[in-house]
Scaffold this active site. Structure first.
Site, PDB file in Angstrom:
ATOM      1  N   LYS A  88       0.810  -1.227   0.000  1.00  0.00           N
ATOM      2  CA  LYS A  88       0.000   0.000   0.000  1.00  0.00           C
ATOM      3  C   LYS A  88       0.847   1.283   0.000  1.00  0.00           C
ATOM      4  CE  LYS A  88      -4.273  -1.576   2.213  1.00  0.00           C
ATOM      5  NZ  LYS A  88      -5.189  -1.351   3.342  1.00  0.00           N
ATOM      6  N   ASN A  93      -4.900   2.268  -1.723  1.00  0.00           N
ATOM      7  CA  ASN A  93      -5.403   0.887  -1.772  1.00  0.00           C
ATOM      8  C   ASN A  93      -6.117   0.535  -3.080  1.00  0.00           C
ATOM      9  OD1 ASN A  93      -7.802   2.245  -1.110  1.00  0.00           O
ATOM     10  ND2 ASN A  93      -8.533   0.596   0.195  1.00  0.00           N
ATOM     11  N   ASP A 128     -10.204   3.251   2.034  1.00  0.00           N
ATOM     12  CA  ASP A 128     -10.470   2.514   3.283  1.00  0.00           C
ATOM     13  C   ASP A 128     -11.356   3.336   4.216  1.00  0.00           C
ATOM     14  OD1 ASP A 128      -9.327  -0.044   3.247  1.00  0.00           O
ATOM     15  OD2 ASP A 128      -7.344   0.681   3.810  1.00  0.00           O
ATOM     16  N   GLY A 181      -2.626   1.715  12.634  1.00  0.00           N
ATOM     17  CA  GLY A 181      -1.911   1.103  11.508  1.00  0.00           C
ATOM     18  C   GLY A 181      -2.430   1.675  10.191  1.00  0.00           C
ATOM     19  N   GLY A 210     -16.834  -5.775   9.774  1.00  0.00           N
ATOM     20  CA  GLY A 210     -15.841  -5.526   8.729  1.00  0.00           C
ATOM     21  C   GLY A 210     -16.414  -5.670   7.341  1.00  0.00           C
TER      22      GLY A 210
HETATM   23  N1  LIG Z   1     -13.013  -4.615   6.373  1.00  0.00           N
HETATM   24  C1  LIG Z   1     -12.173  -4.087   5.510  1.00  0.00           C
HETATM   25  O1  LIG Z   1     -12.567  -3.669   4.404  1.00  0.00           O
HETATM   26  C2  LIG Z   1     -10.726  -3.957   5.895  1.00  0.00           C
HETATM   27  C3  LIG Z   1      -9.881  -3.083   5.157  1.00  0.00           C
HETATM   28  C4  LIG Z   1      -8.532  -2.969   5.563  1.00  0.00           C
HETATM   29  C5  LIG Z   1      -8.057  -3.710   6.646  1.00  0.00           C
HETATM   30  N2  LIG Z   1      -8.902  -4.563   7.309  1.00  0.00           N
HETATM   31  C6  LIG Z   1      -8.418  -5.338   8.461  1.00  0.00           C
HETATM   32  O2  LIG Z   1      -7.938  -4.429   9.448  1.00  0.00           O
HETATM   33  C7  LIG Z   1      -6.909  -5.038  10.218  1.00  0.00           C
HETATM   34  C8  LIG Z   1      -5.706  -4.096  10.297  1.00  0.00           C
HETATM   35  O3  LIG Z   1      -5.165  -3.916   8.998  1.00  0.00           O
HETATM   36  P1  LIG Z   1      -3.993  -2.851   8.721  1.00  0.00           P
HETATM   37  O4  LIG Z   1      -3.723  -2.885   7.268  1.00  0.00           O
HETATM   38  O5  LIG Z   1      -4.292  -1.548   9.358  1.00  0.00           O
HETATM   39  O6  LIG Z   1      -2.760  -3.536   9.516  1.00  0.00           O
HETATM   40  P2  LIG Z   1      -1.441  -2.832  10.106  1.00  0.00           P
HETATM   41  O7  LIG Z   1      -1.086  -1.618   9.326  1.00  0.00           O
HETATM   42  O8  LIG Z   1      -0.447  -3.918  10.255  1.00  0.00           O
HETATM   43  O9  LIG Z   1      -1.890  -2.314  11.586  1.00  0.00           O
HETATM   44  C9  LIG Z   1      -2.164  -3.241  12.610  1.00  0.00           C
HETATM   45  C10 LIG Z   1      -2.699  -2.511  13.842  1.00  0.00           C
HETATM   46  O10 LIG Z   1      -3.028  -3.504  14.833  1.00  0.00           O
HETATM   47  C11 LIG Z   1      -2.243  -3.280  16.016  1.00  0.00           C
HETATM   48  N3  LIG Z   1      -1.901  -4.569  16.613  1.00  0.00           N
HETATM   49  C12 LIG Z   1      -1.507  -5.696  15.957  1.00  0.00           C
HETATM   50  N4  LIG Z   1      -1.297  -6.693  16.838  1.00  0.00           N
HETATM   51  C13 LIG Z   1      -1.559  -6.193  18.077  1.00  0.00           C
HETATM   52  C14 LIG Z   1      -1.530  -6.735  19.382  1.00  0.00           C
HETATM   53  N5  LIG Z   1      -1.180  -8.012  19.610  1.00  0.00           N
HETATM   54  N6  LIG Z   1      -1.888  -5.933  20.429  1.00  0.00           N
HETATM   55  C15 LIG Z   1      -2.251  -4.647  20.218  1.00  0.00           C
HETATM   56  N7  LIG Z   1      -2.306  -4.063  18.984  1.00  0.00           N
HETATM   57  C16 LIG Z   1      -1.946  -4.834  17.932  1.00  0.00           C
HETATM   58  C17 LIG Z   1      -1.043  -2.518  15.541  1.00  0.00           C
HETATM   59  O11 LIG Z   1      -0.441  -1.840  16.626  1.00  0.00           O
HETATM   60  P3  LIG Z   1       1.110  -1.366  16.534  1.00  0.00           P
HETATM   61  O12 LIG Z   1       1.099  -0.085  15.736  1.00  0.00           O
HETATM   62  O13 LIG Z   1       1.519  -1.180  17.939  1.00  0.00           O
HETATM   63  O14 LIG Z   1       1.866  -2.471  15.835  1.00  0.00           O
HETATM   64  C18 LIG Z   1      -1.696  -1.576  14.504  1.00  0.00           C
HETATM   65  O15 LIG Z   1      -2.374  -0.518  15.145  1.00  0.00           O
HETATM   66  C19 LIG Z   1      -6.613  -6.383   9.534  1.00  0.00           C
HETATM   67  O16 LIG Z   1      -7.310  -7.391  10.220  1.00  0.00           O
HETATM   68  C20 LIG Z   1      -7.204  -6.199   8.143  1.00  0.00           C
HETATM   69  O17 LIG Z   1      -7.584  -7.409   7.549  1.00  0.00           O
HETATM   70  C21 LIG Z   1     -10.215  -4.677   6.965  1.00  0.00           C
END
Ligand SMILES: NC(=O)c1ccc[n+]([C@@H]2O[C@H](COP(=O)([O-])OP(=O)(O)OC[C@H]3O[C@@H](n4cnc5c(N)ncnc54)[C@H](OP(=O)(O)O)[C@@H]3O)[C@@H](O)[C@H]2O)c1
Length: 280
Positions: A83, A104, A120, A146, A256
């Site tokens: 991304k 995205n 998003d 994130g 979601g």
């Molecule tokens: N429904 C939809 O259309 C849609 C669209 C996009 C994404 N999503 C979903 O959204 C989720 C996040 O995606 P992303 O792209 O934003 O991922 P990302 O950039 O990797 O961000 C992950 C986030 O989760 C936090 N995190 C991960 N593991 C953790 C833990 N064990 N304890 C506390 N915080 C934790 C991270 O905190 P840190 O910053 O501290 O690492 C960060 O804030 C995924 O499940 C993805 O599939 C859904």
């Protein structure tokens, strides 16, 4: 792009007239958004089809430049880990894509020009709207800072949230995001804070915590009250533990899948697969 357990089949009929799209990802096996897109195209009579493509980071530039020359391609989605890097191979990135720092979806125009956007956040807002949830004037607790969290924070502030508290495991990222949101939308009282849902009208989980059933929600559900709306952007499971607990407390929930479905209609307009009155 979102992911999830679609568990559905699409009646695809691909011909030489079909507009082709891709989803670029690495790894690719978990990508299920393509199934939702194909179902939506079938249901809405749009002659378009999406396929995931497994593209390693080192190959991203050559794949994007090859897509530029494929004349029946309408565009492509990008997900983890592309991304941010994809911006360097595009002709144009929208204002919100630049603000968020990630793209995205990429549209391919007839002359091969590639334009990136990040929907998003507006997709999330569309999912809220479909569920009858308004944001203007609301106090919001957002869990996560994130990639998706960045897009959603700017969108919530832009939609008129009165107060936005961002709680993240890495607190420096929450503070940096809150500062960027304040600069972009001064009317929103945005700050980094604790994952305490008391006093929030809307709680949004943008983290990946909840993908596994053994993970406890980051916010304590026992303090939720029935007036609170709880949204989780995780696609699978469709009802996360946070949402199960919120339902048990009498809260309205948004899933979601609502966000992904909100994005599909916006994406179809952005890719000019359906008539557009204005950009999403
Ligand atoms: N429904 C939809 O259309 C849609 C669209 C996009 C994404 N999503 C979903 O959204 C989720 C996040 O995606 P992303 O792209 O934003 O991922 P990302 O950039 O990797 O961000 C992950 C986030 O989760 C936090 N995190 C991960 N593991 C953790 C833990 N064990 N304890 C506390 N915080 C934790 C991270 O905190 P840190 O910053 O501290 O690492 C960060 O804030 C995924 O499940 C993805 O599939 C859904």
């Amino acid at each position: 792009m979102g992911e999830g357990d679609a568990g559905r089949t699409s009646a695809l009929r691909i011909t030489g007239r079909t507009r082709i799209l891709f989803i670029l990802a690495d790894p690719v096996a978990h990508v299920m958004g393509s199934a939702y897109f194909n179902d939506w195209f079938s249901a809405h009579g749009v002659d378009a089809a999406v396929s995931p493509l497994h593209v390693a980071p080192d190959d991203l530039g050559s794949v994007v430049n090859a897509i530029r020359r494929m004349r029946n391609v309408a565009g492509f989605g990008v997900t983890i880990p592309h991304k941010i890097a994809v911006r360097g191979f595009l002709d144009e990135v929208s204002g919100r894509g630049a603000l968020i720092g990630a793209v995205n979806f990429v549209r391919r125009d007839e002359d091969g020009r590639l334009s990136g956007d990040n929907i998003d956040g507006v997709g999330f807002l569309a999912g809220l709207a479909r569920s009858g949830v308004a944001v203007a004037g609301k106090r919001v607790l957002q869990l996560g800072a994130g990639g998706a969290g960045r897009a959603i924070a700017f969108a919530l502030a832009g939609a008129g949230a009165a107060r936005l508290t961002i709680a993240n495991r890495s607190q420096d990222k929450a503070a940096a995001l809150a500062s960027s949101v304040r600069a972009a939308v001064p009317a929103c009282q945005c700050m980094a804070g604790d994952a305490d849902p008391r006093g929030a009208d809307l709680v949004v989980n943008t983290t990946s915590v909840g993908l596994r059933s053994d993970q406890s929600p980051l916010a304590d559900p026992s303090v939720l009250h029935p007036g609170t709306t709880v949204a989780d952007i995780i696609m699978a499971p469709e009802t996360t533990r946070l949402l199960t607990d919120a339902l048990a407390r009498g809260c309205r929930v948004v899933r979601g899948r609502d966000m992904l479905e909100g994005q599909i209609a916006l994406c179809a307009r952005f890719m000019r697969l359906v008539p557009t009155e204005a950009d999403p």
